[in-house]
Write a protein that holds these residues in place. Structure first.
Motif, short mmCIF file in Angstrom:
data_model
loop_
_atom_site.label_atom_id
_atom_site.label_comp_id
_atom_site.label_asym_id
_atom_site.label_seq_id
_atom_site.Cartn_x
_atom_site.Cartn_y
_atom_site.Cartn_z
N HIS A 54 0.83 -1.21 0.00
CA HIS A 54 0.00 0.00 0.00
C HIS A 54 0.86 1.26 0.00
CE1 HIS A 54 -4.05 -1.60 0.17
NE2 HIS A 54 -3.64 -2.50 1.04
N ILE A 58 0.58 4.27 -2.74
CA ILE A 58 0.30 5.65 -2.33
C ILE A 58 1.38 6.58 -2.89
CG2 ILE A 58 0.22 7.23 -0.35
CD1 ILE A 58 -1.24 4.88 1.14
N VAL A 74 -5.53 5.52 -0.23
CA VAL A 74 -5.60 5.59 1.23
C VAL A 74 -6.85 4.86 1.73
CG1 VAL A 74 -5.98 7.18 3.18
CG2 VAL A 74 -4.19 7.66 1.48
N LEU A 87 -0.83 5.67 7.38
CA LEU A 87 -1.36 6.29 6.18
C LEU A 87 -1.27 7.81 6.24
CD1 LEU A 87 -4.39 3.94 5.62
CD2 LEU A 87 -2.19 3.94 4.42
N VAL A 167 -7.02 11.49 6.41
CA VAL A 167 -7.00 10.15 6.97
C VAL A 167 -7.44 10.27 8.42
CG1 VAL A 167 -5.61 8.12 7.47
CG2 VAL A 167 -5.07 9.53 5.49
#
Length: 172
Positions: A54, A58, A74, A87, A167
């Motif tokens: 991930h 990103i 995200v 994140l 986030v």
């Protein structure tokens, strides 16, 4: 119509509108169906740990996008159980808050995408030592596939405004 059902499901899954998919479906029905066949590649992960995979997506998306596509990556990472604090650090480029293995992956992706081989080479070698050649292949596919979405939107003229990636960090 089936295309609308698919697009609405994608919007629910990602938390953002999919105007680019609507455009493609409206103007190139066969292109839309072929684009959907790309999706399994964009989700492919077997060897790399989820946090590294991930993080790579990103960072790759940040290179080409200033908001919406980063928000999608995200949102999908949150659904996959990646901690919101990690994140947030990724989204706001606070590398000092990243665990060392994630920081190394982030630095590798940035270096590879900018052509900085003197930085990328030792990081790439370290990743291979830890996750093997298959892990490196997955990283390459994650980065390349993540860039398809913002590139598609830019070419269609549908990536005109920036947005701040938010986030939420759970309390407690």
């Amino acid at each position: 119509m089936l295309t609308n059902i698919i697009i609405q499901a994608a919007e629910r899954a990602t938390g953002v509108t999919m105007d680019y998919l609507r455009f493609i479906a409206q103007h190139s029905r066969s292109g839309f169906w072929k684009f959907l066949r790309f999706m399994p590649l964009a989700r492919y992960r077997r060897k790399l740990p989820p946090d590294l995979w991930h993080a790579a997506r990103i960072v790759a998306t940040q290179v080409d996008d200033c908001g919406t596509c980063v928000q999608v990556t995200v949102n999908l990472a949150l659904k996959d159980g990646i901690p919101a604090s990690l994140l947030q650090a990724l989204a706001h480029r606070k590398d000092e808050k990243l665990p060392p293995n994630v920081r190394d992956t982030v630095m590798l992706v940035r270096a590879a995408l900018t052509g900085d081989e003197s930085t990328a080479t030792p990081l790439r070698e370290a990743l291979v030592r830890q996750h093997g050649e298959e892990g490196l292949a997955e990283l390459a596919l994650a980065v390349a596939s993540a860039r398809v979405f913002p590139t598609t939107k830019k070419v269609l003229g549908l990536a005109k405004s920036c947005s701040i990636v938010e986030v939420d960090v759970p309390q407690g």
